[in-house]
Design a protein around this motif. Sequence first.
Motif, PDB file in Angstrom:
ATOM      1  N   PRO A 109       0.959  -1.316  -0.024  1.00  0.00           N
ATOM      2  CA  PRO A 109      -0.146   0.107  -0.241  1.00  0.00           C
ATOM      3  C   PRO A 109       0.807   1.260  -0.001  1.00  0.00           C
ATOM      4  CG  PRO A 109      -0.826  -1.532   1.359  1.00  0.00           C
ATOM      5  CD  PRO A 109       0.353  -2.053   1.118  1.00  0.00           C
ATOM      6  N   THR A 110       1.979   1.348   0.888  1.00  0.00           N
ATOM      7  CA  THR A 110       2.793   2.385   0.661  1.00  0.00           C
ATOM      8  C   THR A 110       3.392   2.793  -0.639  1.00  0.00           C
ATOM      9  OG1 THR A 110       3.177   2.346   3.232  1.00  0.00           O
ATOM     10  CG2 THR A 110       4.736   3.555   1.938  1.00  0.00           C
ATOM     11  N   ARG A 111       3.906   1.727  -1.194  1.00  0.00           N
ATOM     12  CA  ARG A 111       4.423   1.989  -2.613  1.00  0.00           C
ATOM     13  C   ARG A 111       3.419   2.398  -3.567  1.00  0.00           C
ATOM     14  NH1 ARG A 111       8.175  -2.413  -0.822  1.00  0.00           N
ATOM     15  NH2 ARG A 111       6.746  -4.032  -1.583  1.00  0.00           N
TER      16      ARG A 111
ATOM     17  N   LEU B  98       3.769   5.628  -5.859  1.00  0.00           N
ATOM     18  CA  LEU B  98       3.862   5.673  -7.278  1.00  0.00           C
ATOM     19  C   LEU B  98       2.439   6.637  -7.738  1.00  0.00           C
ATOM     20  CD1 LEU B  98       4.450   1.952  -8.138  1.00  0.00           C
ATOM     21  CD2 LEU B  98       5.905   4.023  -8.655  1.00  0.00           C
ATOM     22  N   ASN B  99       1.101   6.564  -6.859  1.00  0.00           N
ATOM     23  CA  ASN B  99       0.173   7.159  -7.518  1.00  0.00           C
ATOM     24  C   ASN B  99       0.423   8.635  -7.400  1.00  0.00           C
ATOM     25  OD1 ASN B  99      -2.573   7.236  -8.317  1.00  0.00           O
ATOM     26  ND2 ASN B  99      -2.965   8.189  -6.344  1.00  0.00           N
TER      27      ASN B  99
ATOM     28  N   LEU C  33       3.950  10.255   5.925  1.00  0.00           N
ATOM     29  CA  LEU C  33       4.632   9.259   6.082  1.00  0.00           C
ATOM     30  C   LEU C  33       6.095   9.836   6.586  1.00  0.00           C
ATOM     31  CD1 LEU C  33       4.298   7.319   2.784  1.00  0.00           C
ATOM     32  CD2 LEU C  33       3.308   6.490   5.220  1.00  0.00           C
ATOM     33  N   GLY C  34       7.008   8.859   7.329  1.00  0.00           N
ATOM     34  CA  GLY C  34       8.209   9.351   7.728  1.00  0.00           C
ATOM     35  C   GLY C  34       9.079   9.330   6.658  1.00  0.00           C
TER      36      GLY C  34
ATOM     37  N   VAL D  26       9.816   6.680   3.341  1.00  0.00           N
ATOM     38  CA  VAL D  26       9.704   7.180   1.915  1.00  0.00           C
ATOM     39  C   VAL D  26      10.955   6.753   1.487  1.00  0.00           C
ATOM     40  CG1 VAL D  26       9.535   9.079   0.679  1.00  0.00           C
ATOM     41  CG2 VAL D  26       7.842   8.891   2.386  1.00  0.00           C
ATOM     42  N   SER D  27      11.992   7.143   1.885  1.00  0.00           N
ATOM     43  CA  SER D  27      13.409   6.879   1.336  1.00  0.00           C
ATOM     44  C   SER D  27      13.593   5.175   0.953  1.00  0.00           C
ATOM     45  CB  SER D  27      14.586   7.163   2.106  1.00  0.00           C
ATOM     46  OG  SER D  27      14.578   8.814   2.217  1.00  0.00           O
ATOM     47  N   HIS D  28      13.224   4.548   1.737  1.00  0.00           N
ATOM     48  CA  HIS D  28      13.265   2.913   1.912  1.00  0.00           C
ATOM     49  C   HIS D  28      12.394   2.683   0.676  1.00  0.00           C
ATOM     50  CE1 HIS D  28      13.559  -1.278   2.832  1.00  0.00           C
ATOM     51  NE2 HIS D  28      12.143  -1.179   2.704  1.00  0.00           N
ATOM     52  N   GLN D  29      11.381   3.035   0.683  1.00  0.00           N
ATOM     53  CA  GLN D  29      10.426   2.597  -0.523  1.00  0.00           C
ATOM     54  C   GLN D  29      10.863   3.121  -1.771  1.00  0.00           C
ATOM     55  OE1 GLN D  29       8.504   0.281   0.101  1.00  0.00           O
ATOM     56  NE2 GLN D  29       8.077   0.207   2.364  1.00  0.00           N
TER      57      GLN D  29
END
Length: 104
Positions: free
Chosen positions: A30-32, A36-37, A55-56, A60-63
């Motif tokens: 869901p986060t990705r 992307l959206n 989000l933190g 975000v950086s990780h994703q």
Amino acid sequence: MREEVQTNPHDLDEETLFVVSQTFKALGDPTRIRILNLLCCKEYSVNDIAEELNLGQSTVSHQLRFLKNLRLVKFRREGTTLYYSSADDHIMNLLHQAIDHAKH
């Protein structure tokens, strides 16, 4: 009329299988999907994405790193800031079709 591509089930080599499975893995989070959206329309910095999606920054950086490794997002550098945007129109179309399908 749209021409459908016929594929032979025996034509799937290991690399193709891996790329397809990783793409669906990316779209399975869901986060990705939210990232992307958001990136479909314009580019955002990591801080902007974090703020916009509540989000933190580390999340975000990780994703983004995951999505960048799959070449689903690209970035450009302006000074010390990286700006991310969508890198694959095919995947964005797939994502939006899935969103539209879910809303029906």
